[in-house]
Design an enzyme around this catalytic site. Structure first.
Site, short mmCIF file in Angstrom:
data_model
loop_
_atom_site.label_atom_id
_atom_site.label_comp_id
_atom_site.label_asym_id
_atom_site.label_seq_id
_atom_site.Cartn_x
_atom_site.Cartn_y
_atom_site.Cartn_z
N LYS A 103 5.57 -37.42 -6.62
CA LYS A 103 5.52 -38.31 -5.46
C LYS A 103 4.95 -37.55 -4.28
O LYS A 103 5.63 -36.69 -3.72
CB LYS A 103 6.94 -38.81 -5.12
CG LYS A 103 7.52 -39.71 -6.22
CD LYS A 103 8.94 -40.11 -5.92
CE LYS A 103 9.49 -41.02 -7.00
NZ LYS A 103 10.92 -41.31 -6.85
N GLY A 132 10.07 -45.02 -8.48
CA GLY A 132 11.24 -45.87 -8.23
C GLY A 132 12.45 -45.01 -7.91
O GLY A 132 12.37 -43.79 -7.88
N SER A 134 15.07 -42.93 -8.69
CA SER A 134 15.40 -42.27 -9.96
C SER A 134 15.63 -40.78 -9.75
O SER A 134 14.72 -39.98 -9.97
CB SER A 134 14.24 -42.47 -10.94
OG SER A 134 13.00 -42.15 -10.32
N ALA A 136 16.63 -37.22 -10.76
CA ALA A 136 16.64 -36.53 -12.05
C ALA A 136 18.08 -36.30 -12.53
O ALA A 136 18.39 -36.50 -13.71
CB ALA A 136 15.93 -35.19 -11.90
N LYS A 187 7.82 -42.83 1.71
CA LYS A 187 9.26 -43.00 1.96
C LYS A 187 9.95 -41.66 2.15
O LYS A 187 11.01 -41.58 2.76
CB LYS A 187 9.93 -43.86 0.89
CG LYS A 187 9.83 -43.33 -0.52
CD LYS A 187 10.97 -42.42 -0.89
CE LYS A 187 10.74 -41.86 -2.25
NZ LYS A 187 11.00 -40.50 -2.48
N ASP A 240 13.41 -47.06 -3.63
CA ASP A 240 13.40 -45.60 -3.52
C ASP A 240 13.80 -45.15 -2.11
O ASP A 240 14.43 -44.11 -1.93
CB ASP A 240 12.00 -45.09 -3.88
CG ASP A 240 12.05 -43.71 -4.51
OD1 ASP A 240 13.15 -43.14 -4.59
OD2 ASP A 240 10.98 -43.20 -4.89
N ARG A 251 16.53 -34.07 -1.58
CA ARG A 251 16.19 -32.82 -0.90
C ARG A 251 15.46 -33.09 0.41
O ARG A 251 15.51 -32.28 1.33
CB ARG A 251 15.37 -31.93 -1.81
CG ARG A 251 14.06 -32.54 -2.16
CD ARG A 251 13.37 -31.81 -3.22
NE ARG A 251 13.97 -32.11 -4.52
CZ ARG A 251 13.38 -31.79 -5.66
NH1 ARG A 251 12.25 -31.15 -5.65
NH2 ARG A 251 13.94 -32.08 -6.80
N VAL A 275 10.71 -28.32 -3.91
CA VAL A 275 9.64 -28.93 -3.11
C VAL A 275 10.19 -30.06 -2.21
O VAL A 275 10.94 -30.92 -2.67
CB VAL A 275 8.48 -29.42 -4.01
CG1 VAL A 275 8.96 -30.46 -5.00
CG2 VAL A 275 7.34 -29.99 -3.19
N GLU A 277 8.75 -32.87 -0.52
CA GLU A 277 7.48 -33.61 -0.46
C GLU A 277 7.26 -34.28 0.90
O GLU A 277 6.14 -34.42 1.37
CB GLU A 277 7.41 -34.66 -1.58
CG GLU A 277 7.36 -34.09 -3.00
CD GLU A 277 5.98 -33.57 -3.42
OE1 GLU A 277 5.12 -33.37 -2.54
OE2 GLU A 277 5.79 -33.35 -4.63
#
Ligand SMILES: NC(=O)c1ccc[n+]([C@@H]2O[C@H](COP(=O)([O-])OP(=O)(O)OC[C@H]3O[C@@H](n4cnc5c(N)ncnc54)[C@H](O)[C@@H]3O)[C@@H](O)[C@H]2O)c1
Length: 333
Positions: A103, A132, A134, A136, A187, A240, A251, A275, A277
């Site tokens: 993403k 979406g 989700s 991990a 987002k 999301d 994060r 990371v 993002e």
């Protein structure tokens, strides 16, 4: 089906496990040999505690593991998508379906990640983006989750849907690849901002307003760039956004909390370790918004905090004090 997942961070590992459970033959590729060796030795990924990696999951740092695969999943951080795809491209068999699950927007080029992959593979492979709400950690524990897969070609989207879908992982399809990828990347800026608000000690009212107005502005940019507005109301957008702005696993939000509590942005990114993002997406969104002339007050404020040393509290107060206006551009017309 024979599948290789590129990137053994939390997301690549969780999806490799999901695909293995779905009955596929799966290889999980790590960027570093040391990373792969640790996974092989421990048969677990430290970022997914309590989730064993079964012996049937092949673990390697050899990129030639993409040879002879019907499907390859790209799950590296966004900054590594170009280099990974460039190295993998000459090794791929004709007809291999590529699925981007990262993403982000590429720094510098402002391309989405499937655009980056298309560029380096010269558009030789069918490609889809999966996105979406989700995390991990939850997908790895088989917590019921729904996502959306986007591809220009309906047959490709439906093939990926079939490969990933199972009783606890529901997959919808769409043809709005650009919308899904922009929603997924943008987002994260709002999630970072939600964290800043939490770090500053603001409340639920603030966060609800931020999510609503944030969604509004990222949808405005997405639409101006060619995405569909309804995609932003779907799983890759509001879905999301909700999970990233409120979750303990996010994060981006965590990084924002540290900034709100007084850490310098670079320091906060380093502290999160994995990371972030949203940090890079804020720079990409700024250049895209400037290019197409879209007003994105929240994202611009986040950019000033991240890259221009603006004090977060002052930035928040300035947002509140902006010129008064109707809620929607479509009223009083
Ligand atoms: N973690 C999640 O819950 C989740 C969920 C959905 C999407 N994503 C997205 O998936 C992507 C990967 O996320 P993650 O959580 O697995 O990431 P991560 O931060 O855990 O890192 C992933 C892996 O990238 C590798 N890497 C580092 N530098 C590299 C390079 N130069 N080339 C190739 N690989 C390199 C690392 O070795 C690491 O194993 C991100 O774009 C993220 O936004 C994550």
């Amino acid at each position: 089906m024979k599948i290789t997942v590129l990137g053994s961070g939390g997301w690549g590992t969780a999806l490799a496990l999901l695909l293995l459970r779905n009955g596929h033959q799966v290889t999980l590729w790590s960027y570093l040999e040391q990373e792969s060796a640790t996974l092989r030795e421990k048969r677990a990924n430290p970022v997914l505690p309590g989730v064993p990696l079964p012996d049937e999951l092949e673990l390697t740092a050899d990129l030639s593991s993409v040879r002879g695969r019907e499907l390859v999943v790209l799950a590296t951080p966004s900054f590594a998508v170009r280099s990974t795809a460039t190295k993998a491209a000459p090794l791929l068999d004709e007809g291999t379906v590529l699925v981007s699950v990262s993403k982000g927007i590429e720094e510098g080029s402002s391309l989405t990640l499937t655009q980056v992959i298309e560029e380096v593979t010269q558009d030789r492979f069918p490609i889809a983006a999966l996105s979406g709400p989700s995390h991990a950690e939850e997908v790895a524990r088989e917590v019921p989750t729904s996502v959306v897969v986007a591809a220009k070609d309906r047959a490709v989207a439906e093939l990926v849907q079939d490969v990933f879908m199972n009783p606890v992982f529901r997959v919808y399809t769409t043809d709005d690849v650009l919308g899904v990828e922009l929603a997924a990347a943008l987002k994260n800026i709002i999630a970072l901002c939600a964290g800043i608000c939490d770090g500053l000690g603001f409340g639920d009212n603030t966060k609800a307003a931020l999510m609503t107005r944030g969604l509004n502005e990222i949808a405005r940019l997405g639409q101006a760039l060619g995405g569909r507005r309804d995609t932003f109301a779907g799983l890759a957008g509001v879905g999301d956004l909700m999970v990233t702005c409120t979750s303990q696993h996010s994060r981006n939000r965590r990084c924002g909390v540290l900034i709100g509590q007084g850490h310098l942005p670079q320091q906060a990114v380093r502290e999160v370790g994995m990371v972030v993002e949203g940090y890079y997406a804020a720079a990409a969104a700024k250049s895209l918004a400037d290019k197409v002339g879209v007003d994105m007050p929240i994202s611009q404020a986040v950019w000033r905090v991240l890259y221009r040393g603006k004090d977060p509290k002052t930035a928040a107060m300035e947002l509140m004090a902006r010129e008064k206006k109707p809620e929607s551009e479509e009223v009083w017309t």
